[in-house]
Enzyme design. Structure first.
Site, PDB file in Angstrom:
ATOM      1  CG  HIS A  28      -1.643  -1.292   1.419  1.00 22.89           C
ATOM      2  ND1 HIS A  28      -1.108  -2.289   2.194  1.00 22.89           N
ATOM      3  CD2 HIS A  28      -2.792  -1.771   0.897  1.00 22.89           C
ATOM      4  CE1 HIS A  28      -1.917  -3.350   2.162  1.00 22.89           C
ATOM      5  NE2 HIS A  28      -2.938  -3.061   1.382  1.00 22.89           N
TER       6      HIS A  28
HETATM    7  S1  FES Z   1       1.940  -0.706   3.255  1.00 21.72           S
HETATM    8 FE1  FES Z   1       0.352  -2.090   3.650  1.00 21.72          FE
HETATM    9  S2  FES Z   1       1.403  -3.817   4.387  1.00 21.72           S
HETATM   10 FE2  FES Z   1       2.963  -2.411   3.987  1.00 21.72          FE
END
Ligand code: FES
Length: 180
Positions: A145
């Site tokens: 993410h």
């Molecule tokens: S940014 Fe979501 S698990 Fe690492």
């Protein structure tokens, strides 16, 4: 009256019984003799229970990282360059989501040791291989993410709420650490 055949059979049975008993005792005896030796080759129970493990740093060149496994998790061991140490130390702590001084995250400045699990949802960030992308802060990048970590493993951007965790460790000599 007992005939000769019966006497012969009884003697034979007795001999077989004695032979079997002697062999069994010898086997049990040698098992006990070997046990302390086998047992001495295993880590002690308290070491196993605590998950204490030693790691050799001697073949990690400056600027490179290695991933080890500890308690089922990846451990990132990074041999930092002077530039990476300086980058980590010049950061204004008020700008950090999870403020921590680099000095408080390492024992020796050149060695950064962290658990390689993103604090957002537990992915393993990129940045261990030279060819990996390391994000905007030259440390690690979690592509799940989009969390960015700096050269101290502190989160600098993205949804991750916390820095990469520093496990409990100590140096047992110049090139060896013990984690756990
Ligand atoms: S940014 Fe979501 S698990 Fe690492």
């Amino acid at each position: 009256m007992i005939n000769k055949n019966k006497i012969f059979k009884l003697k034979k049975d007795r001999r077989s019984f004695l032979k079997l008993t002697t062999t069994s005792m010898a086997t049990i005896g040698s098992a006990f003799a070997v046990w302390p030796f086998i047992d001495s080759m295993n880590p002690s129970a308290d070491v196993l229970a605590l998950g204490i493990k030693e790691f050799d740093l001697s073949n990690i060149e400056e600027g490179f990282s290695k991933t080890f496994k500890w308690r089922g998790k990846p451990i990132f061991i990074k041999h930092r360059t002077k530039q990476e140490i300086n980058e980590a130390r010049k950061v204004n702590l008020s700008k950090l989501k999870d403020p921590q001084k680099d000095e408080d995250r390492v024992i020796k400045p050149e060695w950064l040791i962290v658990v390689g699990v993103c604090s957002h949802l537990g992915c393993i960030p990129l940045g261990q291989k030279k060819s990996d992308t390391r994000g905007d802060f030259n440390g690690w990048f979690c592509p799940c993410h989009g969390s960015h970590y700096d050269t101290s493993g502190r989160v600098r951007k993205g949804p991750a709420p916390k820095n990469l965790k520093v496990p409990k460790y100590k140096f047992i000599n110049e090139n060896k650490i013990k984690i756990g």
